[in-house]
Scaffold this motif. Structure first.
Motif, PDB file in Angstrom:
ATOM      1  N   LYS A 914       0.825  -1.220   0.000  1.00 28.24           N
ATOM      2  CA  LYS A 914       0.000   0.000   0.000  1.00 28.24           C
ATOM      3  C   LYS A 914       0.856   1.265   0.000  1.00 28.24           C
ATOM      4  CE  LYS A 914      -0.905   0.560   4.975  1.00 28.24           C
ATOM      5  NZ  LYS A 914      -0.577   1.943   5.178  1.00 28.24           N
ATOM      6  N   ASP A 915       2.088   1.158   0.529  1.00 25.84           N
ATOM      7  CA  ASP A 915       2.952   2.339   0.602  1.00 25.84           C
ATOM      8  C   ASP A 915       3.455   2.796  -0.758  1.00 25.84           C
ATOM      9  OD1 ASP A 915       2.597   2.355   3.264  1.00 25.84           O
ATOM     10  OD2 ASP A 915       4.622   1.766   3.820  1.00 25.84           O
ATOM     11  N   ILE A 916       3.453   1.898  -1.751  1.00 24.88           N
ATOM     12  CA  ILE A 916       3.989   2.297  -3.069  1.00 24.88           C
ATOM     13  C   ILE A 916       2.923   2.168  -4.150  1.00 24.88           C
ATOM     14  CG2 ILE A 916       6.380   1.730  -2.470  1.00 24.88           C
ATOM     15  CD1 ILE A 916       5.975  -0.859  -4.130  1.00 24.88           C
ATOM     16  N   LEU A 917       1.644   2.111  -3.725  1.00 21.17           N
ATOM     17  CA  LEU A 917       0.554   1.934  -4.693  1.00 21.17           C
ATOM     18  C   LEU A 917       0.169   3.279  -5.302  1.00 21.17           C
ATOM     19  CD1 LEU A 917      -1.498  -0.086  -5.887  1.00 21.17           C
ATOM     20  CD2 LEU A 917      -3.033   0.532  -4.038  1.00 21.17           C
ATOM     21  N   TYR A 918       0.006   3.294  -6.616  1.00 17.26           N
ATOM     22  CA  TYR A 918      -0.292   4.529  -7.343  1.00 17.26           C
ATOM     23  C   TYR A 918      -1.792   4.771  -7.403  1.00 17.26           C
ATOM     24  CZ  TYR A 918      -0.831   7.763 -11.229  1.00 17.26           C
ATOM     25  OH  TYR A 918      -1.188   8.831 -11.998  1.00 17.26           O
ATOM     26  N   SER A 919      -2.174   6.034  -7.328  1.00 19.23           N
ATOM     27  CA  SER A 919      -3.559   6.429  -7.567  1.00 19.23           C
ATOM     28  C   SER A 919      -3.539   7.812  -8.192  1.00 19.23           C
ATOM     29  CB  SER A 919      -4.345   6.473  -6.254  1.00 19.23           C
ATOM     30  OG  SER A 919      -5.564   7.169  -6.445  1.00 19.23           O
ATOM     31  N   ILE A 920      -4.577   8.125  -8.991  1.00 21.06           N
ATOM     32  CA  ILE A 920      -4.623   9.457  -9.581  1.00 21.06           C
ATOM     33  C   ILE A 920      -5.041  10.489  -8.543  1.00 21.06           C
ATOM     34  CG2 ILE A 920      -5.053   8.675 -11.937  1.00 21.06           C
ATOM     35  CD1 ILE A 920      -8.010   9.425 -11.490  1.00 21.06           C
ATOM     36  N   VAL A 921      -5.611  10.007  -7.404  1.00 17.16           N
ATOM     37  CA  VAL A 921      -5.971  10.931  -6.316  1.00 17.16           C
ATOM     38  C   VAL A 921      -4.841  10.915  -5.296  1.00 17.16           C
ATOM     39  CG1 VAL A 921      -7.647  11.471  -4.503  1.00 17.16           C
ATOM     40  CG2 VAL A 921      -8.418  10.481  -6.665  1.00 17.16           C
ATOM     41  N   ASP A 922      -4.295  12.092  -5.022  1.00 19.35           N
ATOM     42  CA  ASP A 922      -3.097  12.169  -4.187  1.00 19.35           C
ATOM     43  C   ASP A 922      -3.245  11.529  -2.819  1.00 19.35           C
ATOM     44  OD1 ASP A 922      -1.681  13.321  -6.073  1.00 19.35           O
ATOM     45  OD2 ASP A 922      -1.210  15.164  -5.007  1.00 19.35           O
ATOM     46  N   GLU A 923      -4.372  11.808  -2.162  1.00 16.44           N
ATOM     47  CA  GLU A 923      -4.541  11.290  -0.801  1.00 16.44           C
ATOM     48  C   GLU A 923      -4.503   9.770  -0.773  1.00 16.44           C
ATOM     49  OE1 GLU A 923      -6.975  15.136  -0.582  1.00 16.44           O
ATOM     50  OE2 GLU A 923      -6.439  13.668  -2.096  1.00 16.44           O
ATOM     51  N   GLU A 924      -4.946   9.156  -1.897  1.00 16.62           N
ATOM     52  CA  GLU A 924      -5.033   7.689  -1.918  1.00 16.62           C
ATOM     53  C   GLU A 924      -3.704   7.038  -2.255  1.00 16.62           C
ATOM     54  OE1 GLU A 924      -9.669   7.661  -3.455  1.00 16.62           O
ATOM     55  OE2 GLU A 924      -8.087   7.048  -4.828  1.00 16.62           O
ATOM     56  N   MET A 925      -2.789   7.814  -2.782  1.00 11.04           N
ATOM     57  CA  MET A 925      -1.527   7.250  -3.238  1.00 11.04           C
ATOM     58  C   MET A 925      -0.647   6.876  -2.054  1.00 11.04           C
ATOM     59  SD  MET A 925       0.732   8.554  -6.348  1.00 11.04           S
ATOM     60  CE  MET A 925       1.449   9.985  -5.644  1.00 11.04           C
ATOM     61  N   GLY A 926       0.107   5.777  -2.200  1.00  9.62           N
ATOM     62  CA  GLY A 926       1.017   5.351  -1.141  1.00  9.62           C
ATOM     63  C   GLY A 926       2.045   6.419  -0.831  1.00  9.62           C
ATOM     64  N   LYS A 927       2.459   6.495   0.438  1.00  4.33           N
ATOM     65  CA  LYS A 927       3.349   7.594   0.850  1.00  4.33           C
ATOM     66  C   LYS A 927       4.727   7.495   0.208  1.00  4.33           C
ATOM     67  CE  LYS A 927       4.720   5.183   5.067  1.00  4.33           C
ATOM     68  NZ  LYS A 927       4.746   5.175   6.511  1.00  4.33           N
ATOM     69  N   ASP A 928       5.116   6.292  -0.237  1.00  6.86           N
ATOM     70  CA  ASP A 928       6.433   6.142  -0.853  1.00  6.86           C
ATOM     71  C   ASP A 928       6.353   5.882  -2.348  1.00  6.86           C
ATOM     72  OD1 ASP A 928       7.607   6.409   1.648  1.00  6.86           O
ATOM     73  OD2 ASP A 928       7.434   4.275   2.068  1.00  6.86           O
ATOM     74  N   CYS A 929       5.144   5.976  -2.931  1.00  9.60           N
ATOM     75  CA  CYS A 929       4.999   5.700  -4.356  1.00  9.60           C
ATOM     76  C   CYS A 929       5.704   6.791  -5.162  1.00  9.60           C
ATOM     77  CB  CYS A 929       3.521   5.649  -4.728  1.00  9.60           C
ATOM     78  SG  CYS A 929       3.242   5.406  -6.482  1.00  9.60           S
ATOM     79  N   ALA A 930       6.476   6.387  -6.152  1.00 14.91           N
ATOM     80  CA  ALA A 930       7.182   7.310  -7.047  1.00 14.91           C
ATOM     81  C   ALA A 930       8.058   8.279  -6.257  1.00 14.91           C
ATOM     82  CB  ALA A 930       6.187   8.071  -7.917  1.00 14.91           C
ATOM     83  N   LYS A 931       8.704   7.741  -5.202  1.00 14.07           N
ATOM     84  CA  LYS A 931       9.637   8.557  -4.427  1.00 14.07           C
ATOM     85  C   LYS A 931      10.896   7.749  -4.164  1.00 14.07           C
ATOM     86  CE  LYS A 931       6.460  11.585  -2.066  1.00 14.07           C
ATOM     87  NZ  LYS A 931       5.874  11.962  -0.812  1.00 14.07           N
ATOM     88  N   VAL A 932      11.963   8.454  -3.916  1.00 12.74           N
ATOM     89  CA  VAL A 932      13.206   7.783  -3.538  1.00 12.74           C
ATOM     90  C   VAL A 932      13.145   7.548  -2.033  1.00 12.74           C
ATOM     91  CG1 VAL A 932      15.704   7.943  -3.464  1.00 12.74           C
ATOM     92  CG2 VAL A 932      14.447   8.923  -5.391  1.00 12.74           C
ATOM     93  N   LYS A 933      13.277   6.280  -1.651  1.00 18.91           N
ATOM     94  CA  LYS A 933      13.180   5.948  -0.228  1.00 18.91           C
ATOM     95  C   LYS A 933      14.498   5.337   0.225  1.00 18.91           C
ATOM     96  CE  LYS A 933      10.440   3.352   3.161  1.00 18.91           C
ATOM     97  NZ  LYS A 933      10.228   4.414   4.106  1.00 18.91           N
ATOM     98  N   THR A 934      14.949   5.800   1.374  1.00 20.23           N
ATOM     99  CA  THR A 934      16.146   5.195   1.968  1.00 20.23           C
ATOM    100  C   THR A 934      15.713   3.950   2.730  1.00 20.23           C
ATOM    101  OG1 THR A 934      17.150   7.363   2.201  1.00 20.23           O
ATOM    102  CG2 THR A 934      18.099   5.585   3.498  1.00 20.23           C
ATOM    103  N   ILE A 935      16.267   2.821   2.338  1.00 20.27           N
ATOM    104  CA  ILE A 935      15.873   1.546   2.945  1.00 20.27           C
ATOM    105  C   ILE A 935      17.115   0.916   3.562  1.00 20.27           C
ATOM    106  CG2 ILE A 935      15.076  -0.801   2.438  1.00 20.27           C
ATOM    107  CD1 ILE A 935      13.388   0.414   0.176  1.00 20.27           C
ATOM    108  N   PHE A 936      17.000   0.506   4.814  1.00 23.85           N
ATOM    109  CA  PHE A 936      18.099  -0.201   5.471  1.00 23.85           C
ATOM    110  C   PHE A 936      17.759  -1.684   5.502  1.00 23.85           C
ATOM    111  CE2 PHE A 936      18.468   4.099   7.044  1.00 23.85           C
ATOM    112  CZ  PHE A 936      19.834   4.320   6.946  1.00 23.85           C
TER     113      PHE A 936
END
Length: 1830
Positions: A914-936
């Protein structure tokens, strides 16, 4: 849905100036960047996007304003363009060129050229073409900065004006609330400071927005980036002020803009929180590394079984069995009673993970006549899971009654009640025993049931139907060695897994059938559980298992939380689930004989790989137990279930997952020697071992049956699969690459300009709506959490007006809730929606709507004084939001990223889909979708626990995008710009074909400057209790270290680390907004072996581009605090600043010079430059050395000659040497001082270190222990106000120490100094009084003066004639305990009254506030109305104060006896008496490592002694009026008038009364406690007087318990009449505690017991009547149990004695034998009949006579009928002896006396019948004769 505006050009402008434009729609405004030195044309070329939550109405207006920008003065409006959006709505896309209008609505020469597009709700858009869709970067707004103002709801019905203005383009990244992108070169700028307000501009780094109800003003707050606070520097005070606008500025501004508004209505909008996402293209990293799930912890379950009542059965010998999980313990057996009293305490200890602990079932069962030979029969039982207890207040149920029911018989009613205490304690929990009002309240069983709040007392039986349909994606287990062996034996390659599903609920298990050799088993079975509803067990455990002849193993486990699939409210719903797929996760899918991560498959810990998914559903049916046809068994049933259609869970859709690896650094050196690659999987797709490709979908024919569609999961084949849009084959792993060395700890992969990509196609049922709703709620919760962090940070750093920020948070929350309600209520009519989907949606909408309203109401109640209470309420909102956002019905599985070394899986990261799921409505889009995320990446399973899990395995910078394949045209939009796509050969000419790698053509070179100033409160890593810390800074592929500072927990490195030639790939402007994060790790340098990890933190640098000036307000950067984490716990703070400077064409010469003080002693180390290091002032630190206490041995040697060394910021002082610690542990010289340069900003003050050393022979020193005073603030003395007259007045305001001398032993707030200048009071005669704490029973002696006693006497005398004369209690009845319990009663009464008064006052205050709000809304605004409101509010406050003051003086209850009472404290004595600290400060001296969870060395164990003293810190020089004060002794500095510290002799008396709920120490669950007291060198152990087998010992004994007693009468043989005459005297000696109303008895627990155990039991007399048989067992006839403290008065005659005396006790007059002394009467014997109903089985006439031991001695009496004072023989009828001699006489007695009247009635009836028969017989004859005249 979105409205897009492309602002192209504004032409026809006059003159040359800086231009700026503002676009506004629905109250949300965007600003363009400033175009400097424009002439007639301003070419903006910028695009803005408004996400909209409801369809745009054709009448709505878009407004664009163009200004001449001014840095100093107000921006001047050139003209405005307004457009009605009707055409845009109709056509979707419109291009417009039009003239602007001025203030007078007249057209001017200036023209504007724009393009507008409208993207509607249904996804339809204007004239998009594919090329644009593919290549246009995404323009959706950022999650955190999307709505900078709480009032911008973006709903058409809420149109509010707001102004957000931008600043210069060089504002730092954190100052931006939104972004915008220009299509041709991707330029971005940000909304930041308000150019109209020079005052705001000068104020701080980050400009934020102040929301006023009328017109938005502009407030400011500091940029805290990823750090904690941003302290100000006094030399740049106006530029770098970190706080909000000064209060008066803010209020003045509010008055000007809001029309005379009260400050109490001002709100502050979003402020960047501790780890806020400060960029557009980057997500915030998670700083907490260690997996907490699955880690074992210590728990203790303590259960006290007090008593049982109303047990169903005859003449019972009940035992209670207490089970927790698998462990069982039993109480003792109580004979012949239906209401046994136990008061037995049991403790169960566990060391298990939390999930396992909270799922354990607590089962309480009452068993009849259990002994060694037989198990006994179950009377009734009660079940509850541990989690239910843990969620209760204080984690406990106290004095509650459990309802017992028979699980074998649903139709039976309750089987009795069991009174108990249950408490669950985890590590670090404190349990407080609640004060109960009185015993009679607890006797109200129905009001004190053992049930959580909200659970009805009448629980019903219910059936839980868990339907298991099928599973898919099970692991291919034939890759193991065993599989090959099996294959060799069987000779065929079968699916080597035999799955079945096991469901565990409420302690019961159910299993489906086993599906032999199947990877895609089909069950269609239902498992039925019968359990009380609502159940007191929270979770259902569902497990797919593999059946094996040797050992069944779990394949995967899932838990269903019943709270998430039901709602108990009025509009709630019963638990329901599915049909839905459940994803199961566990160990990796490469199989070995022994799976080291098998625990993960059992549901313990975070799964590291997808295991399988299961289609299931759940339903609940409430049973009608009155139905005779019902199956009354509660056994688990397994039945066949109807199958469900394939499409019931949603339409199968093709999903596309794209990922790009932008960076792979900090790779652990253990794996650095082999090539490394990364694998990404979603479900089984992408898995290299047994992954799957596209399912074979047999498409349904038109009108065909849904069952025709089936999915067959194929093996991954090497052949290329065809695809509709070109031949797209998933690429799920990167190419193996050999890592390069970063430093001696870490490696990195050479992902420089070439960034590898992965892409995977997968097929899932389309249930995105569930995830969308969860995302909306998550984002509301994130924003709320961020806001709460701000508020707490403001409180912590004492910034002004945190209440205004809280009001802003509440506004944001209410608007967010409103948006959810609008967005969620659409697209909800799929055929695949389950009942839970529908009910959850209704429930979430209701909850959020309600939450929004509550937030609005709460906002109006937030005042300065109510803020902390309201903050707690808002925290509850956050918990509720997080709970609601957790979607129980799964959809797309999570994504796993594995790092592989040499094809071996090393470390992983798990990303929720759900964090990387795309939607045309911003609020529905995952918080990390289409973003650079630092992952450890972390280690899997148990390997990740403890220190091993704290080291980073690899740090990844990853870009991820997941969405429908048909939506994928936008998937590259969030990547940093400036790359070329490299595709596979077959995808070269297809624009939408995903790249296999990205080649960056743009590269920027930077220099990173890390200003490492200081750290504090670090982890103690060495056995000395100190560390040798150094910091290692990582940025991209470079790392550097600070120097090592030895033996300190608060190092001041004061070091500048310069990273040269840092290469970043992408566009220059994005670097400014989106710099990568810096990782800082703190290590402890060891002489042998590698350095120990001490903690980690993250930071973002402040970026300066080459075309920007290095000048305020952004540069030089300020020092900030960054929270250091070690695993999941905090481990200190780092004070540092970071700046990233672009190296332009001119090279490094353009960079600001590195200037600062040079320190020749430190060699090549660069110090932190002057502009960044804190501004210092001269301070004097005075230390009061008093003495040392409780010093432990060091290296087996005693401490003999200790000395204290004080150090702060490199300066310090040493105490005088204590020559002989044993003789005198105090110092000879009391006050010493030293001067030191400290930062003017108090938040930056370094810690002060206290070290104690022992001076040994030959000049050797040994460290005893140390203490770091992390904050000097409470010791700082601020010179008094000039107006103050006397120094003795001002001394009262000193902060932090010293209530002078041995006066003023009174309770006071910590940190306040009280200087008492009054003459000594003459000593008065005192009387000692004992103080007890109600629950802990600790004793304190207090002195009461004669005066107070006199007052008390007067009060007693002057009580007045109004009071009714009360009965004075008999002195013989009163003992110390009576006073103690009477005192506790008084205290409870006062507490109740205080609570009631406080509640009433709060209610009144709320009413006042509500009225105030009404008045505000009414037309009567302005000064008069407000004055009235203020008066009202003030009045209500005064009322509240008065009430609270008057509470203790409320008249006591009339019927209360007059007893001298003790002073009882209702809380811990530590809190009452300032932790037993005196006027000095006590500093604990610590030594030894801080334990990790493996070797738990708590702080208590590390204490090696205490230093007593104090300190005072002040700026020098001091004002003259202080130093010239009369009596000022310069030797003592600030410590004037302190007493001598020479030792004196004292006598200490300690009274130990009793202990409660001790921990069992013996195998039998008991302990043999005794008292040990240690004070100084005296050590007393009272081992001889131990108390046997007791967990609640009473040490203070006024008696010794008697033996338990049981006596019988003789037998009245052959009673024919049912009468028994006895004339029999029982004599029971017993010891009675009047105050507790308990008897004390002593008895041996068993024949093997060494000595007797004492028990306290209620004073109950049980009378039973039996039928004596010669040869068989005696028959029980009936019994009555009398509580001698309160029992019904006996009836005067046998006839008046009835069943009501037992069943209707509440309405009958009750007596106490302890008051009446003598009672005589008739009482009924009762028993239960076949229908379980009570019936009278006899009546007994008895006389009870109570005597004290002295009275009994004076008038002795014999047992039975014996001497002395013998009783007559009973008058027993002769029948008892003539049964054989004269049977007729016996019959006469037996029949005539009992059935005399019955016989007479029968005889009369027979005579009557005979007469009627004769009449009927003779009547015909007579009639004939009469007729014939015979």
């Amino acid at each position: 849905m979105a409205l897009l505006l492309q602002l192209r050009t504004v032409s026809g402008l006059r003159g040359k100036a800086d231009r700026i434009a503002k676009a506004a729609f629905r109250g949300l405004s965007f600003y363009t960047r400033v175009l400097e030195n424009c002439e007639d044309e301003a070419r903006f070329d910028e695009t803005f996007r408004w996400p909209v939550a409801s369809n745009i109405d054709g009448n709505e207006i878009l407004e664009i304003q163009v200004f001449n920008y001014s840095k100093v003065f107000t921006n001047r409006l050139i003209g405005t363009f307004r457009m009605v959006l009707q055409k845009v709505v109709e056509e979707g896309q419109v291009e417009v060129t039009d003239t602007l209008i001025d203030d007078n609505n007249s057209a001017i020469q200036t023209t504007i050229s724009i393009e507008i597009r409208y993207q509607a709700l249904d996804g339809t858009v204007g004239a998009w073409n594919d090329k644009e869709f593919l290549e246009t970067p995404s323009v959706h707004s950022e999650g955190d900065g999307r709505y900078p103002l709480e009032t911008d709801s973006l709903l058409s019905s809420h149109r509010q004006g707001s102004d957000i203005s931008p600043g210069k383009s060089n504002q730092q990244s954190t100052e931006r609330s939104f972004r915008r992108i220009k299509f041709n070169d991707g330029y971005k700028s940000v909304a930041s400071e308000d150019p109209e307000d020079p005052r705001a501009k000068a104020k701080g780094k980050e400009k934020r927005h102040l929301v006023l109800p009328f017109r938005a003003g502009k407030g400011v707050f500091s940029a805290m980036k990823l750090g904690k606070t941003r302290p100000s520097k006094d030399d740049h005070r106006k530029q770098d002020e970190p706080a909000v606008l000064e209060a008066e500025d803010l209020d003045r501004k509010a008055m000007r803009q809001g029309g005379g508004l009260e400050p109490d209505t001002i709100s502050l909008a979003s402020v960047t929180a501790v780890t806020t996402n400060v960029s557009n293209k980057r997500s915030k990293p998670d700083i907490k590394m260690e997996p907490s799930a699955g880690r074992p912890m210590d728990y203790q379950v303590s259960i006290t079984i007090i008593e049982a009542r109303q047990l169903v059965g005859l003449n019972m010998d009940p035992v209670v069995c207490v089970e927790v999980g698998e462990e069982k313990k039993y109480t003792s057996m109580k004979e012949s009673t239906n209401c046994p009293y136990y008061n037995e305490y049991f403790v169960f200890d566990f060391h298990v993970p939390p999930d396992v602990m909270f799922d354990k079932i607590i089962k309480l069962s009452v068993i009849h006549s259990k002994n060694l030979l037989r198990s006994g029969t179950l009377v009734g039982s009660f079940k509850m899971d541990v989690g239910t207890v843990y969620t209760q207040p204080e984690h406990q149920f106290y004095h509650k009654w459990a309802i017992l029911s028979d699980p074998e018989d649903l139709t039976a009613g309750l089987k009795g009640y069991l009174k108990c205490d249950i408490a669950v304690v985890g590590k670090g929990d404190n349990i407080k025993t609640p004060h109960k009002a009185n015993e009679t309240d607890e006797d109200d069983i129905e009001g004190n049931l053992l049930l959580p709040d909200g659970v009805p007392p009448e629980r019903q039986w219910a059936r839980f139907y868990i339907k298991i349909y099928r599973a898919e994606g099970l692991p291919r287990m034939n890759t193991s060695i065993m599989a090959n062996v099996k294959k060799a034996l069987i000779g065929e390659n079968k699916d080597l897994v035999d799955p079945y599903v096991q469901v565990v609920f409420a302690g019961q298990k159910g299993k489906t059938s086993i599906q032999k050799s199947s990877y895609e088993p089909l069950w269609n079975e239902q498992i039925v559980f019968t359990e009380m509803f609502p159940p007191l067990c929270k979770r259902i455990k569902i497990q797919i298992r593999d059946s094996d002849k040797v050992n069944d193993v779990a394949i995967g486990t899932h838990f269903i939380d019943l709270r998430k699939i039901s709602n108990e409210g009025d509009k709630g719903f019963l638990p329901t689930f599915g049909p839905a797929w459940v994803n199961m996760y566990g160990s990796t899918r490469n199989y070995t004989l022994m799976d080291e991560h098998q625990e993960l498959n059992e549901g313990l810990g975070e799964g590291v790989s997808f295991r399988a998914r299961l289609l299931m559903s759940l339903a609940v049916e409430i049973l009608d137990t009155s139905n005779p046809e019902i199956n009354s068994s509660t056994e688990v049933q397994v039945e066949q279930a109807t199958s469900v259609a394939d499409n019931c869970t949603g339409k199968m859709e093709e999903f596309f997952l794209f990922g790009a690896f932008l960076e792979a650094t900090m790779i652990d050196r253990k794996i650095g020697d082999k090539p490394i690659n990364f694998e990404v999987t979603i479900g089984n797709y992408g898995n290299q071992i047994d992954g799957m490709t596209k399912p074979n979908l047999r498409r349904k024919k038109e009108g065909g049956d849904g069952d025709e569609e089936e999915s067959e999961l194929l093996q991954n084949s090497s052949e290329d699969e065809g695809d509709e849009d070109g031949e797209l084959v998933s690429v799920s792993s990167s190419q193996p690459v050999k890592p390069l060395v970063t430093d001696r700890n870490y490696f990195h992969l050479p992902y420089f300009e070439k960034k590898p990509c992965i892409y995977i196609k997968s097929w899932w049922q389309d249930q995105r709506r569930r995830l969308y709703n969860a995302n909306i709620m998550d984002k509301i919760a994130d924003k709320l959490e961020e806001g709460l962090n701000d508020v707490q940070e403001m409180i912590k750093t004492e910034k002004p007006h945190p209440e205004r920020r809280l009001r802003g948070v509440l506004e944001e929350l209410s608007n967010g809730c409103l948006r959810f309600v609008t967005l969620a209520d659409k697209d909800q009519h799929h055929s695949s929606r389950t009942r839970l989907d529908r009910e959850r949606l209704k429930s979430c909408m209701r909850e959020l709507e309600n939450m929004g309203q509550q937030a609005t109401t709460l906002r109006s109640q937030v005042k300065k004084n109510t803020m902390k209470d309201k903050l707690k309420l808002v925290q509850n909102f956050l918990q509720k939001l997080r709970f609601l956002a957790d979607e129980p019905q799964h959809t797309i599985p999570d994504i796993f990223i594995w790092m592989m070394s040499n094809n071996k899986r090393i470390a992983y990261a798990r990303v929720p889909s759900k964090d990387i799921l795309y939607s045309i409505v911003d609020e529905e889009m995952g918080k990390d979708c289409a973003k650079v995320k630092t992952i450890f990446l972390k280690l899997p399973g148990k390997r990740g626990f403890g220190p091993a899990g704290w080291t980073v395995q690899a740090k990844m910078e990853m870009y991820l995008w997941l969405g429908l394949n048909k939506q994928r045209k936008d998937f590259l939009s969030g990547l940093p710009c400036g790359f070329e796509e490299k595709k596979t050969a077959r995808g070269q000419n297809l624009p939408s074909f995903p790249p296999i790698s990205l080649l960056y053509t743009k590269k920027q070179v930077f220099q990173l400057r890390a200003h490492m100033y200081q750290a504090r409160s670090l982890f103690a890593a060495d056995s000395s209790g100190l560390s040798d810390p150094f910091a290692r800074v990582f940025f991209i592929s470079q790392s550097q270290c600070t120097e090592v500072l030895n033996e300190t927990l608060c190092p001041t490195w004061d070091q500048l680390l310069v990273f040269d030639n840092v290469e970043l790939y992408g566009e220059a402007h994005e670097m400014r907004d989106d710099p990568p994060i810096i990782v800082i790790e703190i290590y402890d340098q060891d002489t042998v072996g590698k350095a120990d990890f001490m903690g980690r933190t993250f930071a973002k640098p402040v970026v300066k581009m080459s075309d920007e000036h290095y000048c305020p307000p952004r540069f030089p950067p300020q020092l900030e605090y960054y929270q250091i984490y070690r695993g999941n716990s905090t481990a200190g703070d780092l004070l540092a600043a970071f700046e990233l400077l672009q190296i332009g064409p001119g090279g490094k010469s353009d960079l600001p010079p590195i200037s600062g003080p040079t320190d020749m002693d430190r060699g090549p180390i660069l110090p932190v430059p002057l502009g960044i290091r804190p501004v210092l002032s001269k301070y004097r630190v005075e230390i009061l050395f008093w003495g040392l206490r409780d010093l432990k041995r060091v290296n087996l040697a005693q401490v003999d000659r200790p000395r204290v060394d004080i150090e702060c910021a490199g300066k310090g002082v040493q105490s005088a040497l204590i020559q002989n610690y044993k003789k005198n542990p105090n110092f000879s010289t009391l006050v010493k001082w030293f001067e030191v340069d400290l930062p003017e900003n108090e938040l930056l003050h370094p810690p002060l270190n206290i070290r104690v050393v022992d001076c040994r022979a030959f000049g050797r020193y040994t460290l005893v222990g140390s203490h770091a005073v992390s904050s000097l603030r409470k010791f700082i003395y601020r010179p008094p106000d000039k107006k103050a007259q006397h120094w003795n007045m001002t001394a009262k305001h000193l902060n932090g120490y010293l209530a002078m001398a041995n006066r003023a032993h009174r309770s006071r707030p910590t940190g306040e100094i009280v200087v008492n200048m009054e003459p000594e009071v003459p000593i008065k005669k005192m009387e000692t009084m004992v103080k007890l704490e109600a629950n802990s029973d600790a004793v304190v002696k207090v002195d009461v003066s004669e005066e107070e006693k006199e007052k008390k006497k007067k009060k007693k005398k002057g009580g007045g004639g109004e009071e009714v004369e009360e009965e004075e209690p008999d002195e013989s009845m009163l003992d110390w305990w009576s006073k103690y319990f009477a005192s506790i009663e008084t205290m409870k009464e006062q507490l109740r009254q205080q609570e009631a008064a406080a509640a009433e006052a709060e209610e009144k205050e709320e009413m006042e506030i509500a009225e105030e709000i009404k008045l505000d809304d009414s037309p009567m605004k302005g000064s008069k109305g407000q004055a009235k409101n203020k008066e009202k509010y003030k009045a209500s406050k005064d009322d509240k104060k008065k009430k609270q003051q008057s509470v203790p003086e409320l008249p006591e209850k009339k019927n209360k006896q007059k007893i001298d009472e003790l002073k009882v404290f209702n809380k811990e004595l530590e809190t009452e008496f300032d932790n037993f600290e005196d006027w000095l400060h006590t500093f604990n001296l610590l030594r030894g490592k801080i334990g990790d969870n493996d070797d738990n060395a708590t702080e208590e164990e590390r204490i090696v002694g205490r230093f007593k003293g104090s300190m005072c810190v002040y700026k020098v020089p001091l004002p003259d009026d202080v130093t010239k004060e009369a009596g000022y002794d310069p030797n003592f500095g600030m410590f004037q008038g302190i007493p001598s510290n020479d030792p004196i002799n004292v006598l200490v008396r300690v009274y130990i009364v009793r202990a409660t709920d001790l921990h069992p120490a013996d195998i039998n669950g008991k302990a043999d406690p005794y008292i040990a007291i240690k004070l100084g060198k005296t050590d007393i152990k009272d081992k001889e007087n131990y108390i046997s087998k007791q967990l609640n010992p009473v040490f203070g004994k006024w008696l010794k318990g008697q033996q338990e007693d049981k006596q019988d009468t003789d037998v009245h043989y052959h009673s024919l009449t049912g009468e028994g005459n006895f004339n029999w005297r029982y004599i029971f000696p017993f010891d009675y505690l009047m105050a507790e109303e308990k008897i004390v008895i002593s008895k041996k627990e068993s024949m093997f017991s060494w000595d007797e155990t004492e028990y306290k039991i209620p004073a109950r007399l049980t009378l039973q009547v039996w039928d004596a048989d010669h040869f068989s067992a005696d028959d029980f006839l009936g019994a009555i149990e009398l509580d001698l403290n309160r029992f019904p008065r006996g009836a005067k005659t046998s006839k008046q004695c009835s069943l009501e005396m037992v069943t209707n006790e509440a309405e009958l007059p009750m007596v106490s034998i302890f008051k009446q002394k003598r009672v005589k009467g008739w009482w009924p014997f009762v028993a239960r009949d076949e229908n379980d109903e009570l019936e009278v089985t006899g009546k007994v006439e008895a006389e009870l006579h109570l005597l004290t031991a002295e009275e009994a001695e004076k008038s002795p009496a014999g047992l039975a009928r014996n001497e002395p004072d013998p009783l007559e023989k009973p008058n027993r009828p002769d029948t008892s002896f003539i049964w054989f001699l004269n049977p007729l006489k016996s019959i006469k007695y037996l029949i005539c006396t009992r059935y005399k009247w019955l016989i007479i009635k029968i005889v009369l009836a027979l005579l009557l019948l005979i007469m009627i028969a004769l009449f009927l017989y003779s009547m015909p004859g007579y009639m004939v004769k009469k007729l014939l005249g015979a």
